[in-house]
Design an enzyme around this catalytic site. Structure first.
Site, mmCIF file in Angstrom:
data_model
loop_
_atom_site.group_PDB
_atom_site.id
_atom_site.type_symbol
_atom_site.label_atom_id
_atom_site.label_comp_id
_atom_site.label_asym_id
_atom_site.label_seq_id
_atom_site.Cartn_x
_atom_site.Cartn_y
_atom_site.Cartn_z
ATOM 1 N N ARG A 1 -33.098 -39.400 -38.396
ATOM 2 C CA ARG A 1 -34.058 -38.427 -38.938
ATOM 3 C C ARG A 1 -33.915 -38.351 -40.456
ATOM 4 O O ARG A 1 -32.804 -38.436 -40.979
ATOM 5 C CB ARG A 1 -33.803 -37.032 -38.374
ATOM 6 C CG ARG A 1 -33.982 -36.904 -36.874
ATOM 7 C CD ARG A 1 -33.874 -35.450 -36.460
ATOM 8 N NE ARG A 1 -33.804 -35.316 -35.018
ATOM 9 C CZ ARG A 1 -32.729 -34.861 -34.368
ATOM 10 N NH1 ARG A 1 -31.643 -34.472 -35.026
ATOM 11 N NH2 ARG A 1 -32.744 -34.774 -33.057
ATOM 12 N N HIS B 1 -28.187 -26.734 -32.757
ATOM 13 C CA HIS B 1 -26.722 -26.890 -32.698
ATOM 14 C C HIS B 1 -26.018 -25.534 -32.682
ATOM 15 O O HIS B 1 -24.845 -25.437 -33.024
ATOM 16 C CB HIS B 1 -26.159 -27.660 -33.916
ATOM 17 C CG HIS B 1 -26.515 -29.096 -33.988
ATOM 18 N ND1 HIS B 1 -26.813 -29.711 -35.182
ATOM 19 C CD2 HIS B 1 -26.587 -30.051 -33.038
ATOM 20 C CE1 HIS B 1 -27.085 -30.985 -34.957
ATOM 21 N NE2 HIS B 1 -26.958 -31.212 -33.661
ATOM 22 N N ARG C 1 -27.621 -26.288 -20.928
ATOM 23 C CA ARG C 1 -28.024 -26.370 -22.330
ATOM 24 C C ARG C 1 -29.547 -26.354 -22.371
ATOM 25 O O ARG C 1 -30.205 -27.180 -21.733
ATOM 26 C CB ARG C 1 -27.499 -27.679 -22.932
ATOM 27 C CG ARG C 1 -27.855 -27.804 -24.368
ATOM 28 C CD ARG C 1 -27.277 -29.040 -24.982
ATOM 29 N NE ARG C 1 -27.421 -28.956 -26.418
ATOM 30 C CZ ARG C 1 -26.998 -29.872 -27.246
ATOM 31 N NH1 ARG C 1 -26.377 -30.928 -26.801
ATOM 32 N NH2 ARG C 1 -27.169 -29.721 -28.532
ATOM 33 N N ASN D 1 -26.415 -30.743 -19.017
ATOM 34 C CA ASN D 1 -27.210 -31.030 -20.213
ATOM 35 C C ASN D 1 -28.277 -32.031 -19.774
ATOM 36 O O ASN D 1 -28.017 -33.225 -19.665
ATOM 37 C CB ASN D 1 -26.305 -31.609 -21.307
ATOM 38 C CG ASN D 1 -27.053 -31.817 -22.611
ATOM 39 O OD1 ASN D 1 -28.276 -31.697 -22.659
ATOM 40 N ND2 ASN D 1 -26.320 -32.144 -23.656
ATOM 41 N N GLU E 1 -19.144 -28.470 -27.174
ATOM 42 C CA GLU E 1 -20.336 -27.716 -26.783
ATOM 43 C C GLU E 1 -20.343 -27.385 -25.295
ATOM 44 O O GLU E 1 -20.772 -26.308 -24.898
ATOM 45 C CB GLU E 1 -21.597 -28.500 -27.163
ATOM 46 C CG GLU E 1 -21.838 -28.461 -28.669
ATOM 47 C CD GLU E 1 -22.921 -29.413 -29.135
ATOM 48 O OE1 GLU E 1 -22.671 -30.629 -29.133
ATOM 49 O OE2 GLU E 1 -24.001 -28.949 -29.503
#
Ligand code: AMP
Length: 377
Positions: free
Chosen positions: A220, A159, A70, A12, A363
């Protein structure tokens, strides 16, 4: 006969960090994990040097069979994970415009692996791919279609690897084939998104062109009237880049409470801090709002699934969300909710019309599994 894929490295690669995990896919175990930070700012000079550090940390392994990466954005090109070839790389490079910060780092990680692990196959796993099944009525914005045609402006969602993983786990838990399961999946962490899943496929999700839309998140703002952004930009004379930083990095829970960490906010709310209380109620309200909408979208969910740092661990936030779902016939089992932390658990009461379940996401494992699946063809 094809060679057995045993050791899979998952990368990642961010703009200044590189996270990795190494799996033994035959045993189904994680062998190693780690993080290289400060790439290009005091630490390794670039992703190749960062990866060389990883290789040294792993003891110069010669037996890595495959590498899964990823990748933030697959646009409309990649509806699935893909084995990296020169042609695939060229297409991925055309998508840098959708993630000018993340995509060069993601692709830099792949190129570094190609240089260091010569001959080892690389697979790109996209955050957006799972959401590519969304119908146009959910994915398109009500603006002049030329912006979609010329610039690809539409909802993509993110996601996806996590949502897909928990859909598969939930189907197993519900003893239904993935192709028959209807779910509302809630990935709630520092970044958060919900997905509406009908017959195992995504039909809507709360993030948009970028991860800024939807939920109230750590830093956010999530959904906001675009005119409010224009008004702030005009009043503060902000450039687009400055507005981007304001909305992505300095908004959400952080702006409301001074902390982006849900644990701090729960503690402050318990002590009577009014802004912390408001922030948690905003978070719960918007989540419940989306769950209600998505339950309609999927034609009645078989379960509501929660995951991510907050979903897996915060009984306070879960209680606030589920408390707002009474109209769907959903009731919380307070004891089960208080106990559930980082494990698979049902937190709804026996008489609840729709079960609410916690499924920890993974993940990295999902990327490793997809890497094996793609390479086995
Ligand atoms: P993630 O991005 O999935 O790692 O999730 C990070 C978020 O999970 C942060 O807001 C954390 O405060 C939150 N979180 C992690 N553990 C807990 C916990 N025990 N209680 C409440 N929130 C938690």
């Amino acid at each position: 006969m094809k060679k057995q894929i045993r050791k899979v490295l998952v990368i990642n690669s961010g703009s200044s960090s590189l996270k990795y995990q190494l799996f033994d896919m035959v045993k189904g175990e994680r062998i190693a994990k780690g993080l290289v930070e400060r790439i290009g700012c005091g630490g390794p000079k670039d992703h190749t040097e960062a990866l060389a550090n990883v290789v040294a940390e792993l003891g110069n392994p010669k037996d890595i069979d495959a590498i899964g990466h990823r990748v933030l954005h697959g646009g409309e090109i990649f509806k699935e994970s893909v084995k990296v070839t020169a042609a695939a790389m060229k297409k991925m490079k055309s998508l840098v415009k959708f993630g000018p910060l993340h995509m060069p780092a993601n692709l830099g990680g792949i190129e570094a692996c190609e240089r260091i692990f010569k001959g080892v196959p690389n697979v790109a796993v996209f955050d957006t791919a799972f959401h590519q099944t969304m119908p146009d009525c959910a994915a398109q914005y009500a603006i002049d279609p030329k912006y979609y045609k010329k610039m690809g402006i539409r909802k993509y969602g993110f996601h996806g690897t996590s949502h897909k993983f928990i859909v598969q786990e939930a189907a197993r838990l519900l003893k239904k084939p993935v192709s028959k399961v209807n779910l509302v999946t809630c990935h709630m962490g520092n970044g958060s998104s919900l997905a509406a899943v009908k017959n195992g496929e995504c039909v809507d999700t709360s993030m948009g062109l970028t991860p800024l839309a939807g939920m109230v998140m750590g830093t956010r703002c999530g959904d906001i009237d675009a005119a409010a952004v224009l008004a702030i930009m005009a009043a503060e004379k902000l450039t687009p880049a400055e507005a981007d930083t304001l909305l992505n990095k300095k908004s959400g829970l952080l702006a409301l409470t001074g902390s982006s960490d849900c644990r701090d906010i729960c503690t402050a709310a318990e002590k009577g801090d009014k802004m912390a209380e408001l922030a948690l109620e905003m978070l719960a309200y918007r989540t419940a709002f989306y769950i209600g909408g998505y339950n309609t979208v999927v034609g009645g969910a078989d379960a509501i699934v929660m995951t991510g740092g907050i979903g897996e661990n915060s009984k306070e936030v879960r209680e606030r969300i589920v408390g707002r779902l009474g109209a769907l016939g959903i009731k919380l089992d307070k004891k089960a909710n208080a106990k559930a932390r980082g494990v698979v658990a049902t937190i709804s009461a026996k008489g609840s019309k729709i079960p609410v379940v916690i499924i920890p996401t993974n993940e990295e494992l999902a990327i490793a599994q997809d890497t094996v699946r793609i390479l086995k063809g």
